[in-house]
Design an enzyme around this catalytic site. Structure first.
Site, PDB file in Angstrom:
ATOM      1  N   GLY A   9      -4.635   4.221   9.984  1.00 32.78           N
ATOM      2  CA  GLY A   9      -5.162   2.861   9.989  1.00 32.78           C
ATOM      3  C   GLY A   9      -6.213   2.721  11.075  1.00 32.78           C
TER       4      GLY A   9
ATOM      5  N   HIS B  94      -5.523   5.809  -2.123  1.00 36.87           N
ATOM      6  CA  HIS B  94      -4.697   6.959  -1.763  1.00 36.87           C
ATOM      7  C   HIS B  94      -4.467   7.808  -3.018  1.00 36.87           C
ATOM      8  CE1 HIS B  94      -3.710   6.121   2.464  1.00 36.87           C
ATOM      9  NE2 HIS B  94      -3.776   4.842   2.118  1.00 36.87           N
TER      10      HIS B  94
ATOM     11  N   ASP C  46      -7.685  -2.743   7.917  1.00 34.46           N
ATOM     12  CA  ASP C  46      -6.685  -1.677   7.761  1.00 34.46           C
ATOM     13  C   ASP C  46      -5.966  -1.449   9.084  1.00 34.46           C
ATOM     14  OD1 ASP C  46      -5.491   0.096   5.829  1.00 34.46           O
ATOM     15  OD2 ASP C  46      -6.319   1.774   6.948  1.00 34.46           O
TER      16      ASP C  46
ATOM     17  N   GLU D 236       0.868  -1.184   0.000  1.00 32.67           N
ATOM     18  CA  GLU D 236       0.000   0.000   0.000  1.00 32.67           C
ATOM     19  C   GLU D 236       0.905   1.235   0.000  1.00 32.67           C
ATOM     20  OE1 GLU D 236      -3.590   2.052   2.593  1.00 32.67           O
ATOM     21  OE2 GLU D 236      -3.099  -0.054   2.962  1.00 32.67           O
TER      22      GLU D 236
END
Length: 276
Positions: free
Chosen positions: A192, A77, A156, A11
């Site tokens: 997160g 993102h 997450d 990520e």
């Protein structure tokens, strides 16, 4: 390599500075295909997914390359607009990384990436159902549009998952967990979550009113299928791994866990069940 984890999800670092969340801005890079390929190769065959911002230089070419390599290209993102997100999907992107979070919202003349990702049946959308990242009505909207077979409930989670409030490291960054919500000490961005999937299951049923079958599909079958692992995990069928999570019928709280036919938690409650 021991098979404990299904693989690696990168990520970043190929994400937007404007939507970097808890990522260090100075470490971000444009998704140049050669650099993306170098990172995938470094994973020695264990790269399962790469989240990137397709609007960045090299983004669409990297999506095509990842698709050719059999690695999931995920949009996240990102500051991408609707049209660019459609291009990314056509190039092979098949996942929306924590939909709604770290991307532009829906506007009446600028639908942005959310609408593009929700409306295409080839895309699986991740949702974080912790009561912080998404309002319950937003999660309901996603389910109503995509359906349980296209929703993957995720955590997450960072290292504070299952722990109490306090200070925790997130790579080189400091995170403060307060009332279960993880935020960067510097800047206050959500860092997160501390969510665990049993809590996501409980919220989905008790708060959102989803059926047990819908919730289990999004927690288990959909992610397994997405990762190409549905021949061995993701549902309870003869020949698959005996991975079980047992919750009670009252509050849907965790009672027991079986991993590959052996109880690792609460097995004494089910002494009459013999391991597979």
């Amino acid at each position: 390599e021991d098979g404990v984890l299904a693989g690696i999800h990168f990520e970043g670092p190929f994400i937007s500075h404007n939507r970097c969340g808890a990522h260090r801005p100075d470490l971000l890079r444009d998704p140049d295909p050669a650099l993306v390929r170098k990172l995938v190769d470094a994973a020695r065959g264990h790269a399962r997914m790469v989240t990137l911002a397709p609007e960045l230089p090299g983004g669409l070419d990297s999506v095509r390359m990842l698709a050719d390599l059999g690695v999931i290209a995920a949009v996240g993102h990102t500051d991408s607009d609707y049209a660019t997100t459609l291009e990314a999907i056509e190039a092979g992107a098949t996942v929306a990384t924590h939909l709604f979070n770290a991307m532009p919202g829906i506007a009446h003349r600028a639908p942005g990436p959310i609408v593009a990702l929700l409306e295409d049946e080839r895309v699986t959308v991740e949702l974080i159902n912790d009561g912080v990242h998404l309002h319950p009505s937003v999660l309901d909207l996603a389910y109503g549009t995509a359906g349980a077979n296209r929703v993957a409930l995720i955590t997450d989670a960072m290292g504070a998952a299952g722990m109490g409030d306090g200070l925790y490291p997130l790579g080189p960054l400091q995170v403060e967990v307060k009332d279960g919500v993880a935020r960067l000490v510097e800047g206050g961005a959500i860092a997160g979550s501390t969510l665990t999937l049993d809590v996501a299951f409980k919220r989905s049923v008790t708060v959102n009113g989803l059926s047990l079958s819908q919730t289990v599909e999004s927690l288990s079958a959909t992610p397994a299928r997405l990762l190409g692992l549905s021949d061995s995990i993701g549902s309870l069928e003869t020949g698959k791994l005996a991975d079980l999570v047992v919750v009670d019928s009252d509050g849907y709280d965790l009672v027991a866990v079986m991993r590959r036919g052996r109880w690792v938690l609460g097995g004494d409650t089910f002494s009459t069940v013999k391991p597979a």
